[in-house]
Design a protein around this motif. Sequence first.
Motif, PDB file in Angstrom:
ATOM      1  N   PRO A  26       1.244  -1.735  -0.267  1.00  0.00           N
ATOM      2  CA  PRO A  26       0.359  -0.376   0.372  1.00  0.00           C
ATOM      3  C   PRO A  26       0.984   1.594   0.211  1.00  0.00           C
ATOM      4  O   PRO A  26       0.052   2.509  -1.220  1.00  0.00           O
ATOM      5  N   LYS A  27       2.055   0.943   0.570  1.00  0.00           N
ATOM      6  CA  LYS A  27       2.675   2.503   0.715  1.00  0.00           C
ATOM      7  C   LYS A  27       4.173   2.093   0.418  1.00  0.00           C
ATOM      8  O   LYS A  27       4.955   0.534   0.590  1.00  0.00           O
ATOM      9  N   GLY A  28       5.124   2.591  -0.526  1.00  0.00           N
ATOM     10  CA  GLY A  28       6.607   2.702  -0.224  1.00  0.00           C
ATOM     11  C   GLY A  28       7.087   3.769  -1.096  1.00  0.00           C
ATOM     12  O   GLY A  28       6.679   4.941  -0.285  1.00  0.00           O
ATOM     13  N   VAL A  29       8.394   3.464  -1.628  1.00  0.00           N
ATOM     14  CA  VAL A  29       9.441   4.724  -1.835  1.00  0.00           C
ATOM     15  C   VAL A  29       9.722   4.964  -3.765  1.00  0.00           C
ATOM     16  O   VAL A  29       9.815   4.404  -3.707  1.00  0.00           O
ATOM     17  N   ILE A  30       9.928   5.959  -3.330  1.00  0.00           N
ATOM     18  CA  ILE A  30      10.259   5.543  -5.077  1.00  0.00           C
ATOM     19  C   ILE A  30      11.396   6.863  -5.094  1.00  0.00           C
ATOM     20  O   ILE A  30      11.833   7.922  -4.690  1.00  0.00           O
ATOM     21  N   HIS A  31      12.831   6.451  -5.250  1.00  0.00           N
ATOM     22  CA  HIS A  31      14.289   6.521  -5.496  1.00  0.00           C
ATOM     23  C   HIS A  31      14.197   7.004  -7.108  1.00  0.00           C
ATOM     24  O   HIS A  31      14.429   6.276  -8.199  1.00  0.00           O
ATOM     25  N   VAL A  32      14.924   8.468  -7.136  1.00  0.00           N
ATOM     26  CA  VAL A  32      14.845   9.042  -8.703  1.00  0.00           C
ATOM     27  C   VAL A  32      16.694   9.523  -8.395  1.00  0.00           C
ATOM     28  O   VAL A  32      16.989  10.180  -7.828  1.00  0.00           O
ATOM     29  N   GLN A  33      17.423   8.747  -9.267  1.00  0.00           N
ATOM     30  CA  GLN A  33      18.724   9.040  -9.370  1.00  0.00           C
ATOM     31  C   GLN A  33      19.119   9.674 -10.809  1.00  0.00           C
ATOM     32  O   GLN A  33      19.279   9.013 -11.654  1.00  0.00           O
ATOM     33  N   MET A  88      -0.578  -0.186  -4.856  1.00  0.00           N
ATOM     34  CA  MET A  88       0.505   1.232  -4.205  1.00  0.00           C
ATOM     35  C   MET A  88      -0.601   2.201  -4.271  1.00  0.00           C
ATOM     36  O   MET A  88      -0.530   2.340  -5.404  1.00  0.00           O
ATOM     37  N   GLN A  89      -0.753   3.011  -3.784  1.00  0.00           N
ATOM     38  CA  GLN A  89      -1.338   4.078  -3.024  1.00  0.00           C
ATOM     39  C   GLN A  89      -0.543   5.386  -2.485  1.00  0.00           C
ATOM     40  O   GLN A  89      -1.163   6.473  -3.308  1.00  0.00           O
ATOM     41  N   ARG A  90       0.438   5.248  -1.362  1.00  0.00           N
ATOM     42  CA  ARG A  90       0.519   6.444  -0.893  1.00  0.00           C
ATOM     43  C   ARG A  90       2.575   6.248  -1.437  1.00  0.00           C
ATOM     44  O   ARG A  90       2.682   5.187  -1.495  1.00  0.00           O
ATOM     45  N   ALA A  91       3.123   7.324  -1.768  1.00  0.00           N
ATOM     46  CA  ALA A  91       4.419   7.052  -1.606  1.00  0.00           C
ATOM     47  C   ALA A  91       5.305   8.230  -1.458  1.00  0.00           C
ATOM     48  O   ALA A  91       4.940   9.492  -1.508  1.00  0.00           O
ATOM     49  N   GLU A  92       6.609   8.010  -0.659  1.00  0.00           N
ATOM     50  CA  GLU A  92       7.641   9.401  -0.381  1.00  0.00           C
ATOM     51  C   GLU A  92       8.282   9.228  -1.887  1.00  0.00           C
ATOM     52  O   GLU A  92       9.072   8.270  -2.066  1.00  0.00           O
ATOM     53  N   VAL A  93       8.986   9.811  -1.847  1.00  0.00           N
ATOM     54  CA  VAL A  93       9.298  10.206  -3.248  1.00  0.00           C
ATOM     55  C   VAL A  93      11.008  11.258  -2.570  1.00  0.00           C
ATOM     56  O   VAL A  93      11.105  12.017  -2.104  1.00  0.00           O
ATOM     57  N   MET A  94      12.032  10.693  -2.966  1.00  0.00           N
ATOM     58  CA  MET A  94      13.548  11.057  -2.662  1.00  0.00           C
ATOM     59  C   MET A  94      14.171  10.990  -3.958  1.00  0.00           C
ATOM     60  O   MET A  94      14.753  10.330  -4.899  1.00  0.00           O
ATOM     61  N   LEU A 116       1.485  11.482  -2.869  1.00  0.00           N
ATOM     62  CA  LEU A 116       3.081  11.428  -2.058  1.00  0.00           C
ATOM     63  C   LEU A 116       2.906  12.214  -0.848  1.00  0.00           C
ATOM     64  O   LEU A 116       2.407  13.069  -1.496  1.00  0.00           O
ATOM     65  N   SER A 117       3.045  11.460   0.107  1.00  0.00           N
ATOM     66  CA  SER A 117       3.715  12.449   1.040  1.00  0.00           C
ATOM     67  C   SER A 117       4.444  13.590   1.604  1.00  0.00           C
ATOM     68  O   SER A 117       4.170  14.254   1.883  1.00  0.00           O
ATOM     69  N   PHE A 118       6.197  12.879   0.499  1.00  0.00           N
ATOM     70  CA  PHE A 118       6.325  13.933   0.744  1.00  0.00           C
ATOM     71  C   PHE A 118       7.953  13.617  -0.452  1.00  0.00           C
ATOM     72  O   PHE A 118       8.038  12.622  -1.242  1.00  0.00           O
ATOM     73  N   ILE A 119       8.016  15.361  -0.802  1.00  0.00           N
ATOM     74  CA  ILE A 119       9.116  15.379  -1.534  1.00  0.00           C
ATOM     75  C   ILE A 119      10.485  16.046  -1.469  1.00  0.00           C
ATOM     76  O   ILE A 119      10.313  16.748  -0.559  1.00  0.00           O
ATOM     77  N   ARG A 120      11.359  14.117  -1.015  1.00  0.00           N
ATOM     78  CA  ARG A 120      12.386  15.248   0.069  1.00  0.00           C
ATOM     79  C   ARG A 120      13.960  14.718  -1.167  1.00  0.00           C
ATOM     80  O   ARG A 120      14.064  14.271  -2.162  1.00  0.00           O
TER      81      ARG A 120
END
Length: 138
Positions: A26-33, A88-94, A116-120
Amino acid sequence: MAKPIPKIGSRRNRRIGSRKNTRRIPKGVIHVQASFNNTIVTVTDVRGRVISWSSAGACGFKGTRRGTPFAAQTAAGNAIRTVVDQGMQRAEVMIKGPGLGRDAALRAIRRSGILLSFIRDVTPMPHNGCRPPKKRRV
């Protein structure tokens, strides 16, 4: 007479069916490099285990076209399509790196429908770390 050597990775003792699609996340983290040459998008669960990933090079872009915003948008779309199917419905973005694909990848993530809960920004910044190379004399 020599004994036959048993095969360790034979088909008989392996489980049938893949485990990949059974997990619901349901929740995850998306890493963009985003570097100047390529953009890599990795989707993990909250513990950091990789669920899906894609890069501009893996999407079929070659050479200098890998660093373009369109290539980053395509890579982000490919990585996210599989995790949306897994629920997946919610995610944090790094976001890490100085590349051109930062904004384009973020735009593609926004368009996918995931909240998106937050973008860091986690780009590493030196606190005056390494000594630079000596001046070039021509």
